[in-house]
Design an enzyme around this catalytic site. Sequence first.
Site, PDB file in Angstrom:
ATOM      1  N   HIS A 247      33.512  57.286  73.626  1.00  0.00           N
ATOM      2  CA  HIS A 247      34.706  57.882  73.055  1.00  0.00           C
ATOM      3  C   HIS A 247      34.995  59.348  73.253  1.00  0.00           C
ATOM      4  CE1 HIS A 247      37.861  58.309  70.188  1.00  0.00           C
ATOM      5  NE2 HIS A 247      37.315  59.366  69.718  1.00  0.00           N
ATOM      6  N   GLU A 248      33.786  60.129  73.277  1.00  0.00           N
ATOM      7  CA  GLU A 248      34.319  61.632  73.802  1.00  0.00           C
ATOM      8  C   GLU A 248      34.536  61.837  75.395  1.00  0.00           C
ATOM      9  OE1 GLU A 248      34.206  64.266  71.871  1.00  0.00           O
ATOM     10  OE2 GLU A 248      33.896  62.957  70.314  1.00  0.00           O
ATOM     11  N   GLY A 414      35.193  45.870  90.573  1.00  0.00           N
ATOM     12  CA  GLY A 414      34.740  45.393  89.132  1.00  0.00           C
ATOM     13  C   GLY A 414      33.764  46.441  88.469  1.00  0.00           C
ATOM     14  N   GLY A 416      30.869  45.924  86.947  1.00  0.00           N
ATOM     15  CA  GLY A 416      29.493  45.665  86.762  1.00  0.00           C
ATOM     16  C   GLY A 416      28.944  45.371  85.627  1.00  0.00           C
TER      17      GLY A 416
END
Length: 454
Positions: A247-248, A414, A416
Amino acid sequence: MRRPLFSSLYGRIFAVFWLTLLLVVVALLLLPRLDPRAQHTIPEQHLDRMQHFASKISQRISEYPGTLERKLKMVARHEKRDNARVYFTTLDGEVIAPHGRNKALRNFITIADSPDQPIQRLYGRWMMAGPFKIEDGGQSALMYLGSFWHKPPPFFIQILDKPFQLLLVTMLVSTPFLLWLAWAISRPARRLQQAAERVATGQFSPDPELEKGSVEFQQAGASFNQMVQAINQMISGQQRLLSDISHELRSPLTRLRMATALAQRKQGESNELSRIDTEAERLEKMISELLELSRMQVNSHQQRELSDAHTLWFEMLEDARFEAEQCEKSLTFSALEPWPISGNPNLLISAVENVVRNAIKYGDDQIEIHISATAHQLQIQVDDNGEGVPDDELTDIFRPFYRVSTARDRSSGGTGLGLAITESAIRQHSGTITASRSHLGGLCVTICLPREKS
């Protein structure tokens, strides 16, 4: 605080041992008193009758002529019956009448020789009693009475006489105590086993029932609950840390993309700015997937419920089939039955959805999904006809951030994390996921999950 003795497992074993020993001692003390084959005092009512009979004999022989020995032989012949006998001996124990080899009488004479203390003893079915004093003038003799014992031998005597029956009765008597002891030992052990099985399936919840039973199992249960709480806190802490870090990271990443967009607006399009924006977008996608992984795993073991295969995956598979049709690809799946399965619904749906969408993404034009169940297991097999994965990399594709060497992954950009999320979710539900070469030519992913009893 001192605990009661019998709350300990050793205390219970000790109690059973001493209780059994006490029963044996009581039996050894009581059986000789109850055994008619042992010598006993004559009951009062029988003793009075026998003494009265001896007095009558003394009065009768005083009327007979001859010696005392001759008189006693006459009485013995006269009193002879099938179910009762009268025996006479001298004070020294020599048999006067009747003559013959009577082992019971000879044995009884050796232990009963005082007319002041008459006793009785059973020999087979023949009860001997005596002695009683017979007097004639200045001469004396001893009288013994024998009578046929009509009562059957007591039950415990029959048991003692037959070793096999004695062993059988001993087993029957001790079995309830042994069963109680086995139950007292196995019950908390079964609770501990069931709790360990729940932890193995990802259910990290303490069980107060483990702290019941003997002291040893109470201590083991308390330690087990402490371990479960510690594991629970550790897993939750790690997952929250991953969620917080992800989130940070989004905040400076968002500012970076905004700065890139402003730079493009002022300076126009350039390869450098486009590359920065592309990598920032890829990083944002990776962080989003990490956030998704952490959200699914935080306390996922506490959000389990009983569901079924049809409720979990039917709607998702219908959406996947529609998506495949938009890409001009064919997706088929076998019929879904309401097979019971326990777990976190969001994790289970996401795990299968990642595999199916990978097959749609990398398959050329054909995707097959086979779902089957046995008594203990549910199996989901997803096949596609894409390029596939090299055989030496089939076990590595479930590692986080791993990207295969073929164009299957590199061309798509992608991260992964998709199959890593799937593998983590399946493992949390005590299942397995494997990859192999598909019969369609591409990749085959097989998921096996434990099935709940219906």
